[in-house]
Design a protein around this motif. Structure first.
Motif, PDB file in Angstrom:
ATOM      1  N   THR A  69       0.836  -1.202   0.000  1.00  0.00           N
ATOM      2  CA  THR A  69       0.000   0.000   0.000  1.00  0.00           C
ATOM      3  C   THR A  69       0.865   1.244   0.000  1.00  0.00           C
ATOM      4  O   THR A  69       2.025   1.226   0.395  1.00  0.00           O
ATOM      5  CB  THR A  69      -0.911   0.064   1.245  1.00  0.00           C
ATOM      6  OG1 THR A  69      -0.109  -0.212   2.380  1.00  0.00           O
ATOM      7  CG2 THR A  69      -2.064  -0.887   1.140  1.00  0.00           C
ATOM      8  N   GLN A  81      -7.492   1.097   0.574  1.00  0.00           N
ATOM      9  CA  GLN A  81      -6.557   0.772  -0.499  1.00  0.00           C
ATOM     10  C   GLN A  81      -6.613  -0.693  -0.904  1.00  0.00           C
ATOM     11  O   GLN A  81      -6.352  -1.038  -2.042  1.00  0.00           O
ATOM     12  CB  GLN A  81      -5.121   1.095  -0.062  1.00  0.00           C
ATOM     13  CG  GLN A  81      -4.860   2.576   0.091  1.00  0.00           C
ATOM     14  CD  GLN A  81      -3.378   2.842   0.265  1.00  0.00           C
ATOM     15  OE1 GLN A  81      -2.576   2.514  -0.579  1.00  0.00           O
ATOM     16  NE2 GLN A  81      -3.024   3.431   1.381  1.00  0.00           N
ATOM     17  N   VAL A  82      -6.918  -1.583   0.058  1.00  0.00           N
ATOM     18  CA  VAL A  82      -6.874  -3.007  -0.281  1.00  0.00           C
ATOM     19  C   VAL A  82      -8.250  -3.613  -0.534  1.00  0.00           C
ATOM     20  O   VAL A  82      -8.364  -4.708  -1.045  1.00  0.00           O
ATOM     21  CB  VAL A  82      -6.153  -3.835   0.817  1.00  0.00           C
ATOM     22  CG1 VAL A  82      -4.717  -3.408   0.929  1.00  0.00           C
ATOM     23  CG2 VAL A  82      -6.865  -3.715   2.129  1.00  0.00           C
TER      24      VAL A  82
END
Lengths: 268, 272, 266
Positions: A169, A195-196
């Motif tokens: 990230t 983000q994931v």
């Protein structure tokens, strides 16, 4: 001016491995290995030739798959496979998230990291069938053993990829959140999770697909699902029933893939 | 994100607007219901007495499995060698078939959209969807038990996997390089050899090693259905409840898989 | 030598990229094709070697109608048209030498090219060209290790080793810094002069075009709106090509630049 100089200059493609000794050792090593490997094959061609006829019948069976004679077996097996797939994927995801967090070096302390990586390594190294055999021995026959097997396998897959994702990230985003004075949980939910998340959902869909495919073999060792029916069909040389089951698996996998394609496209 | 204005004409901010939020809750609700239902079905099919008893049984088996029967390892070298051969030769065979299929399946290289691309995609999907163990089961029924059946099973299963990744790589190449080669007056095969192959070489190498690594893992269990390799010993040992042998076999498999993973990671790092 | 007759290209989307373009280019003439993005410059040169298939009209090179050729005759015709690309379009993972030799692909058979067994005469020519563009020592470097200017030089060598009569140059300087841009443009024009090559150069930098070429063609919405010598390019013409803007400054700086360049880079 230098036409005469360059006129005789030879050119050869530079070899991939610079060291020529190393290159030849590698080439010969590969050749020797292949020779030895093929040597150990010991194919009984007579048996293979005999089998060609049966192979042809199997291919013919695809033209007229028989969904009906073992209808109830097929339906029961498929339902059981589907149920195992859904529950184990859900359960696997739930367990993978904490383990994935723990296995990401940038957010977990070292002891936690090592434990989580260890779990992932074991889960990845042991084939589902092996895990299923052991679990059947422990829990007895039935879908529960299959469910635990698939959940365990899901952890190895999902937690590993999730951990790698977290490690990849964007540091600055996470730092920005930390700079606001956020707690560890706030940091994870604001700095890391957004983000994931899209990839996690994509991977979960993919794992659902894999779990379904794997659930089709667990029946071979008595851990529930369509595999038992399929195994029986092969044992009795009922290729038309076997082809019906295989066609169903292929169609379901295709549908799942199509579905996950749509979901992933919408997340982008 | 939604911003609404309430009665006191004050701006209210919420992450999502009402409808999106409701839809979300609905999706969660359906998902939870389905999962609960499935769980209930499993639970009905389970003899909970056995499950509750599991720790004791696990401990019992574990106790009997320890220590592993070390001398037995001498009988494992040959099966281990077979296992590695099944994986390696299977991977090589599958790559030989997967490459042309990938070129037929990629949109930018397929000779014909209907007569080449669709059959290629069908091959990819059907070989990929079926686990190598099922292929092994089938091949054992057809050509008889042995390493040969296992190798073919591994090869068939890998075709779809490799061809899929490879055709995706082909579709992602830089078309400008291809255009430049075309502009020199190169023939179709030359365009492939110069414009496309160098671009997909790294993916090709990566895919091969990756699949080889997976195949090592898969070939450890093929013996279970009689298709050669160490799985044969595993099944035999479990059938006679020789737990110390089982634990040794598991250790060997574990070591082989970890080792192959390390090799594959090394090779991939060297290529890229 | 090169003649375009009523060349028209309509894309599947319905966009008319070229509207009945008429053009005649004599041997040895270097032409700059200017115009805003989307004017059809790229389409025009790609229609000449048929990387883009024209909708109607014809392209004739030395009396041979390219637009009528079958695929194998087209490949033979492409050998005589070297192409240079905006982002170099080198095969990144091959060496400089392989990239240059790939210009000979139309002349050698598949297995020869596959095994990299090019005739010695091709290899000699490749070394000569590399020397000419100043990359002699880089022959075994991989293309992705080179800088932008170096890559474009390799691209030029690849085009020239085809032994072309015509160079099709697509935005050769768009990805380069100003100084390298000039060096590359100069190199292309010098090489054209040395070998008496005709060239069509797509370029969006008007000043750079004026500095080097003998003839400028302005393209707008797929139509030729200017065709003449570079020094007669008036602000009004540029307005017609590109739209309203203060052009005086552009044209003046050109002249200053040109003088400043006189004793400059070789």
């Amino acid at each position: 001016m230098s036409t005469s100089m360059t006129a005789s200059r030879k050119w050869r493609k530079p070899p991939m491995i610079k060291n020529s000794l190393m290159r030849w050792v590698l080439i010969f090593g590969c050749l020797i290995y292949l020779a030895l490997a093929f040597g150990s094959f010991d194919v009984k061609w007579a048996r293979v030739y005999e089998g060609l006829d049966r192979g042809w019948q199997f291919i013919l069976a695809f033209a007229k798959p028989d969904f009906l004679s073992r209808k109830s077996d097929i339906i029961d097996g498929m339902t059981e496979s589907a149920i195992m797939t859904i529950t184990s994927t859900a359960c696997g995801i739930l367990i993978s998230i904490p383990i994935g967090l723990g296995a990401a070096r940038n957010i977990a302390p070292l002891p936690v990291y090592l434990v989580c990586r260890g779990i992932i390594a074991i889960s990845r190294a042991l084939h589902e069938i092996i895990v299923a055999i052991i679990l059947v021995a422990i829990f007895g026959f039935g879908p529960f053993a299959g469910f635990v097997t698939l959940s365990f396998a899901t952890i190895g897959f999902l937690a590993k990829l999730l951990a790698e994702d977290i490690e990849d990230t964007d540091r600055s985003q996470a730092e920005a959140i930390k700079a606001t004075g956020a707690s560890w949980w706030q940091w994870v939910t604001y700095g890391i999770q957004p983000q994931v998340m899209p990839r996690l959902i994509g991977l979960s869909m993919y794992r659902l697909d894999i779990n379904f495919r794997e659930s089709a073999i667990l029946g071979l060792v008595g851990a529930g699902g369509i595999g038992a029916t399929l195994n029986t069909a092969f044992d009795r040389y009922e290729f038309d029933t076997a082809s019906a089951i295989i066609i169903m698996i292929i169609v379901i996998v295709m549908l799942l893939e199509y579905l996950s394609g749509i979901i992933r496209a919408r997340l982008q | 994100m939604a911003i609404s204005i309430d009665k006191n004409s004050q701006k209210i901010w919420a992450v999502r607007d009402r409808n999106t939020q409701l839809t979300r809750w609905f999706v969660y609700f359906v998902a939870v219901t389905v999962i609960m239902y499935c769980w209930q079905t499993i639970s009905e099919a389970t003899t909970w007495f056995f499950v509750l008893d599991a720790p004791r049984i696990a401990g019992d088996i574990g106790g009997r499995a320890m220590p592993p029967k070390w001398p037995y390892i001498n009988e494992l070298w040959k099966p281990l060698w077979d296992t590695i051969n099944i994986a390696t030769i299977g991977t090589v065979l599958s790559l030989i078939i997967a490459v042309p299929i990938a070129f037929m399946a990629a949109r930018n290289t397929t000779p014909h959209h209907i007569f080449c691309r669709w059959p290629a995609l069908l091959i990819i999907v059907s070989t990929r969807s079926i686990n190598s163990l099922i292929w092994a089961l089938l091949l054992v029924a057809i050509i008889g038990p042995g390493i040969f059946a296992g190798t073919i099973a591994i090869a068939v299963r890998s075709i779809g996997f490799c061809a899929k990744l490879l055709y995706e790589a082909i579709e992602e190449i830089d078309e400008k390089q291809v255009e430049a080669i075309k502009a020199t007056g190169a023939s179709r095969w030359q365009v492939i050899a110069y414009g496309i192959v160098p671009q997909i070489m790294p993916s090709f190498a990566g895919i091969s090693v990756f699949r080889w690594d997976i195949n090592i893992r898969e070939s450890t269990v093929l013996g279970y259905v009689g298709a050669g390799g160490i799985g044969l010993q595993l099944k035999a040992s479990i059938d006679v409840l020789a737990w110390p042998q089982v634990s040794l076999i598991l250790l060997v498999i574990f070591a082989a898989v970890i080792l192959s993973e390390m090799v594959s990671a090394k090779v991939r790092a060297a290529i890229i | 030598m090169l003649h375009l007759n009523k060349l028209t290209k309509q894309y599947a989307t319905g966009d008319m990229a070229l509207k009945s373009v008429e053009l005649e280019i004599p041997k040895g003439q270097v032409v700059a094709l200017i115009g805003p993005s989307g004017a059809g410059k790229s389409t025009l040169i790609r229609c000449i070697n048929r990387l883009v298939e024209p909708t109607s009209g014809s392209v004739t090179l030395n009396g041979k109608e390219l637009t009528k050729l079958g695929s194998s005759a087209l490949r033979q015709a492409r050998r005589r048209m070297g192409m240079i690309f905006q982002e170099y379009a080198l095969v990144e993972r091959l060496t400089v030498m392989e990239n240059v030799l790939s210009g000979r692909l139309g002349y050698v058979g598949f297995w020869r090219s596959f095994l990299r067994k090019y005739p010695q005469s091709d290899v000699d020519e490749a070394f000569r060209l590399l020397e000419r563009v100043g990359l002699d020592h880089m022959a075994d470097k991989r293309a992705d290790e080179l800088s932008g200017g170096q890559r474009q030089r390799v691209g030029i060598a690849r085009a020239l080793i085809q032994d072309p009569e015509l160079l099709l140059v697509d935005e050769p300087t768009a990805s380069l810094d100003p100084k390298t841009s000039r060096q590359i443009m100069r190199l292309i024009c010098e090489l054209c002069a040395e070998r008496d090559l005709a060239a069509i150069i797509n370029i969006h930098d008007v000043a750079l075009a004026q500095m080097f070429v003998q003839r400028v063609i302005g393209l707008r919405f797929g139509e030729i709106v200017y065709d003449g010598p570079p020094d007669q390019l008036k602000p009004e013409t540029l307005t017609e090509i590109y739209g309203e803007e203060d052009w005086e400054a552009t044209i003046e700086t050109i002249n200053e630049d040109d003088e400043a360049e006189q004793g400059g880079v070789a």
